[in-house]
Write a protein that holds these residues in place. Sequence first.
Motif, mmCIF file in Angstrom:
data_model
loop_
_atom_site.group_PDB
_atom_site.id
_atom_site.type_symbol
_atom_site.label_atom_id
_atom_site.label_comp_id
_atom_site.label_asym_id
_atom_site.label_seq_id
_atom_site.Cartn_x
_atom_site.Cartn_y
_atom_site.Cartn_z
ATOM 1 N N GLY A 374 7.296 8.522 -1.565
ATOM 2 C CA GLY A 374 7.114 7.395 -0.675
ATOM 3 C C GLY A 374 7.833 7.573 0.645
ATOM 4 O O GLY A 374 8.469 8.597 0.918
ATOM 5 N N VAL A 395 0.296 3.150 0.895
ATOM 6 C CA VAL A 395 0.864 4.361 0.306
ATOM 7 C C VAL A 395 0.288 4.553 -1.091
ATOM 8 O O VAL A 395 0.466 3.703 -1.966
ATOM 9 C CB VAL A 395 2.405 4.286 0.241
ATOM 10 C CG1 VAL A 395 2.965 5.572 -0.362
ATOM 11 C CG2 VAL A 395 2.990 4.031 1.628
ATOM 12 N N ALA A 425 7.131 3.305 -2.929
ATOM 13 C CA ALA A 425 6.326 3.464 -1.720
ATOM 14 C C ALA A 425 7.209 3.391 -0.472
ATOM 15 O O ALA A 425 6.959 4.092 0.511
ATOM 16 C CB ALA A 425 5.228 2.410 -1.663
ATOM 17 N N ALA A 441 0.980 -0.583 -2.098
ATOM 18 C CA ALA A 441 1.434 0.597 -2.834
ATOM 19 C C ALA A 441 0.529 0.806 -4.038
ATOM 20 O O ALA A 441 0.134 -0.154 -4.718
ATOM 21 C CB ALA A 441 2.862 0.413 -3.291
#
Length: 451
Positions: A374, A395, A425, A441
């Motif tokens: 991340g 992400v 993330a 995320a």
Amino acid sequence: MKIRDLVLILFAVALAGCGSHGANDIYNITKYGAVGDGSTDDATAIQRAIDAASDAGGGTVVVPAGKTFLTGPLHLRSNIDLRLEPNSVLLANPDESIYKESAFKANEGEGMMWISGKDLKNVSITGTGKIDGNGIAFMGAELGDSYELKPVTTFDPRPHVLTLINVDKLVIRDVTIGNSAYWTIHLVGCNDASIQGVSVLNSIKVRNSDGIDLDHCANVRIADCHIESGDDCICLKNRREYEEYGSCHDIVVNNCTMMSRSCAIKIGSENMDSIYNVLFNNCIVKNSNRGIGIQNRDEGTVTNVVFSHMLVDCSLFSDVWWGKSEPIYVTSYPRAVGNHKDAGWRFPKGATEGKCGEVSKVWFKDIKCTSENGCFVGCDTPGKVHDIYFVDVDVDIVSVTDYPKGVYDRRPCVGEGFVHDQVYAFYIDNGTDIVLRDCTAKGAPLEKRVK
């Protein structure tokens, strides 16, 4: 005046110009003795053409099509266009002994110059030919995902491809530049520079093979470029060796694609002044170790920076390369006192330890990340990194290698270089006013904040 008389006058003027050179004339390097057989060093002939063009007030120095011109160090001059015709090549001479002019003044531990110029105006490098740094010839043995560096002490003979210092009005357009043994395009203290449509193609196994380094530069535009580098693709910095040129500011990068074994887009790590007013837009980062990185390790500051409309794809590589697959990385840590070859150049004169400046007012907007790790935001003391905004940043955590996961890389820094935790993330260490808005995320928790 009769038409016949006018024609005679014009013909006489044309004849008077024959055999002499003036502004905007063509200076073909073969006319000055360049052979172009790929084995004869043509540096003397090429330099004669460059000097003749500049001495005449300006002109175009042509590297003709279809030939390879081996050459040692060259010095560009004002008011010339170095034009590489299709399928032409300037190839760096692999003889290490001929590279004697340091790329960093008295610091000879970080490479020499090949093609260079200083205190110039109105310089351009254009055409669809190639400038080839012959980089593999300067490497040691080939390893798994890198080349071994030959042992050096305080002198490193590896040539940087292009080093331009204090150039006003610079254009680099359409050429292919690459296979560098060290940095590829290094601009120092340059103002009003445009790099457009350029392909920078280095071996991704060559360490230190940066693509484009903007060092104490202002008013620079980079657009429509493709860059593959073992080290950083595009890097903004303020090296201590060139501190007289001031800050790095007003930089715009658009529509570029990048691939790196280090950090595709980096601000730092060398920054002894200030970096501000920077925009990266509409770029793609693919198959890189780290995507977007602000790596402040000196007393300089970073502020007013925007990254927008980007795709970032990262994965893990070996510890030869800094980074742990962080798609976005915003940090400020003081660098460690090192015992490496250039340690004496990292701190202010007389200082025995370093300091790190603030990173603030940085925006990330509409960025799609796919990575094994991340985003990481961190600093040594609370408030050193502040006012960082993530808006519409998505992400997606996807494992694609067997390297250990859940490691964040703070190198170079004082103390522990790695943070070990599970993958998030967004991992935020000591940052202040870090805003996440409309971020998502997938494959990991959204965020962790550590004080």
